[in-house]
Design a protein around this motif. Structure first.
Motif, PDB file in Angstrom:
ATOM      1  N   PHE A  14       0.889  -1.049  -0.222  1.00  0.00           N
ATOM      2  CA  PHE A  14      -0.166  -0.072  -0.048  1.00  0.00           C
ATOM      3  C   PHE A  14       0.739   1.348   0.101  1.00  0.00           C
ATOM      4  O   PHE A  14       0.654   2.279  -0.711  1.00  0.00           O
ATOM      5  N   ALA A  30      -5.089   2.338  -5.708  1.00  0.00           N
ATOM      6  CA  ALA A  30      -4.529   1.600  -5.002  1.00  0.00           C
ATOM      7  C   ALA A  30      -4.706   1.258  -3.542  1.00  0.00           C
ATOM      8  O   ALA A  30      -5.662   0.399  -3.261  1.00  0.00           O
ATOM      9  N   GLN A  31      -4.170   2.136  -2.716  1.00  0.00           N
ATOM     10  CA  GLN A  31      -4.467   2.273  -1.131  1.00  0.00           C
ATOM     11  C   GLN A  31      -5.848   2.408  -1.076  1.00  0.00           C
ATOM     12  O   GLN A  31      -6.462   3.265  -1.673  1.00  0.00           O
ATOM     13  N   GLY A  32      -6.420   1.649  -0.155  1.00  0.00           N
ATOM     14  CA  GLY A  32      -7.866   1.721   0.125  1.00  0.00           C
ATOM     15  C   GLY A  32      -8.290   2.879   1.201  1.00  0.00           C
ATOM     16  O   GLY A  32      -8.099   2.880   2.200  1.00  0.00           O
ATOM     17  N   TYR A 119      -5.441 -10.288   3.840  1.00  0.00           N
ATOM     18  CA  TYR A 119      -4.924  -8.916   4.097  1.00  0.00           C
ATOM     19  C   TYR A 119      -3.395  -8.974   4.759  1.00  0.00           C
ATOM     20  O   TYR A 119      -3.100  -9.733   5.300  1.00  0.00           O
ATOM     21  N   ASN A 168     -11.324  -8.269   1.645  1.00  0.00           N
ATOM     22  CA  ASN A 168     -10.498  -7.477   1.181  1.00  0.00           C
ATOM     23  C   ASN A 168      -8.992  -8.611   0.599  1.00  0.00           C
ATOM     24  O   ASN A 168      -8.670  -9.024   1.726  1.00  0.00           O
ATOM     25  N   TYR A 199     -15.367  -3.999   6.782  1.00  0.00           N
ATOM     26  CA  TYR A 199     -16.283  -3.258   5.948  1.00  0.00           C
ATOM     27  C   TYR A 199     -17.787  -3.872   5.699  1.00  0.00           C
ATOM     28  O   TYR A 199     -18.396  -4.039   4.927  1.00  0.00           O
ATOM     29  N   LYS A 230     -13.111   3.060   7.855  1.00  0.00           N
ATOM     30  CA  LYS A 230     -14.132   2.722   6.801  1.00  0.00           C
ATOM     31  C   LYS A 230     -15.355   3.190   6.865  1.00  0.00           C
ATOM     32  O   LYS A 230     -16.110   3.357   5.733  1.00  0.00           O
ATOM     33  N   PHE A 314     -13.529  -2.501  -2.930  1.00  0.00           N
ATOM     34  CA  PHE A 314     -12.372  -2.921  -3.872  1.00  0.00           C
ATOM     35  C   PHE A 314     -13.098  -3.552  -4.997  1.00  0.00           C
ATOM     36  O   PHE A 314     -13.809  -4.596  -4.586  1.00  0.00           O
ATOM     37  N   ARG A 359      -6.286  -5.096  -8.169  1.00  0.00           N
ATOM     38  CA  ARG A 359      -7.421  -4.485  -7.356  1.00  0.00           C
ATOM     39  C   ARG A 359      -7.529  -3.006  -7.455  1.00  0.00           C
ATOM     40  O   ARG A 359      -6.444  -2.404  -7.446  1.00  0.00           O
TER      41      ARG A 359
END
Ligand code: PMP
Ligand code: GLN
Length: 379
Positions: A14, A30-32, A119, A168, A199, A230, A314, A359
């Motif tokens: 990330f 990319a990074q969430g 993860y 994820n 999530y 989140k 994602f 992703r």
């Protein structure tokens, strides 16, 4: 020279991809994290509490009002019964909660079952405490759990199973039947289960989240973990929480108090005020479904093969029709040439399994998603 505790670990994917995106002025899918701001109501509560001198240590367990509201939320949504005093703790992000569960439970040579792609935090945390990862592959492209394999892999050394639902990076969610199978497995064994449910409120197409908090008969074996990052688009605040039966929580707190002691105070008060209104989280699925649909519709016009996305923010896609490169190389090229940064799924496997899948994070403004699609449309 320091003798490394994690000799095979480098900087997380990330950080690597966010840095590459910055270097090349690429759109960061990319990074969430969201590229839009959190609700101004929430920000103004943070402002209020920090200016009103709520700036000293919070209780080790977390601000009481926040724990009370979490207890009510879980009771309303899942009919579960978690006592705010003894069974709920606020943490410095879900990451710290997960790390602390692992530090609480894992002794040298204990085995921990994870499902790959997994993860990236789980494996190194387990290994830091001398534990051993036992990975189970979610078979591409369905990514469903083989419960027979799970039963076979459980033995006397198995201390913990880690499940991330919604998942994820696969975007897969568990069904009620899946949960029943886990329930039976926990009843038949001596291991614990860590349910990473960050999530929780991002599920699509009318499918509801199946929280492990519903499994009353195995409450004394399950740790439930959530993240306000989140939930309220505030990943940088790093506030998460854990729910666990009181004997488990007692041990968790022994480690937590020496790990970080307590968590950022004004954020906890602000989040507590904001959490009072369930409208602030019950519509998150509609909000993100619109973004998923917008992005997937555009991606479907390219040669990417888009994989199903039932939850999380994602979506993954196979690029075999576009390139023969490894996924790590492909995401580099995509960042540099097409100005769209993504994550290679091989980063979520201990053996770097490469199915040519990457992703995309769609927690972005519609205009950001449209710009990214414009950059990808020639592929
Ligand atoms: N678990 C999963 C599956 C995640 O994607 C993330 C990233 N947000 C975390 C845990 C960590 O959450 P937090 O940012 O609250 O530490
Ligand atoms: N959870 C976020 C993701 O999957 C990243 C968090 C982090 O950077 N460690 O993209």
């Amino acid at each position: 020279m320091i003798k490394s505790k994690l000799p095979n670990v480098s900087t997380t994917i990330f950080s690597v991809m966010s840095q590459l995106a910055n270097e090349h002025q690429a759109i960061n899918l990319a990074q969430g994290f969201p590229d839009f701001n959190a609700d101004s109501e929430l920000i103004s509560r943070l402002n209020y509490y920090s200016t009103q001198n709520y700036n000293q240590y919070a209780p080790m367990t977390g601000v009481e009002k926040l724990r009370v509201l979490l207890s009510e939320k879980y009771s309303n949504l899942y009919q579960s019964d978690y006592d705010f005093q003894n069974e709920i703790n606020i943490t410095s992000g879900a990451s710290q909660a997960i790390f602390n569960v692992i530090s609480t439970l894992i002794h040298p040579n204990d085995e921990v079952i994870i499902f790959e792609p997994a993860y990236d935090l789980y494996q190194p945390a387990v290994e830091l405490f001398g534990g051993k990862i036992v990975p189970i592959l979610l078979k591409y492209p369905e990514y469903s759990i083989d419960f027979e394999e799970l039963k076979q892999k459980i033995n006397d050394k198995t201390k913990l199973i880690i499940v991330n639902n919604p998942n994820n990076p696969t975007g897969k969610i568990l069904s009620e039947n899946d949960l029943k199978q886990f329930e039976q497995i926990l009843k038949d064994s001596n291991c614990y289960l860590l349910a990473d449910e960050v999530y929780e409120h991002i599920t699509f197409d009318g499918k509801s989240h199946q929280s492990f908090a519903k499994l009353k008969s195995v409450k004394d074996k399950v740790f439930i973990i959530g993240s306000f990052g989140k939930l309220f688009h505030i990943t940088g605040w790093k506030i998460g929480y854990i729910l666990a039966e009181k004997e488990l929580m007692k041990e968790f707190r022994k480690c937590h108090q020496f790990n970080t002691f307590s968590t950022h105070t004004p954020s906890q008060y602000a989040i507590a005020d904001y959490l009072e209104n369930p409208d602030h989280y019950l519509h998150l699925n509609d909000f993100f479904q619109q973004k998923r649909d917008l992005f997937v519709k555009g991606l479907a016009l390219t040669n990417f093969e888009v994989l199903p996305c039932e939850g999380t923010y994602f979506v993954s896609a196979n690029y075999a029709k576009i390139s023969d490169l490894s996924d790590e190389e492909f995401v580099k090229q995509l960042t540099i040439k097409n100005k769209v940064a993504t994550i290679p799924i091989s980063a979520f496997y201990h053996h770097k399994t490469d199915n040519k899948v990457i992703r995309f994070c769609f927690a972005k403004k519609d205009e950001t998603l449209l710009m990214a699609l414009e950059n990808l449309k020639s592929l």
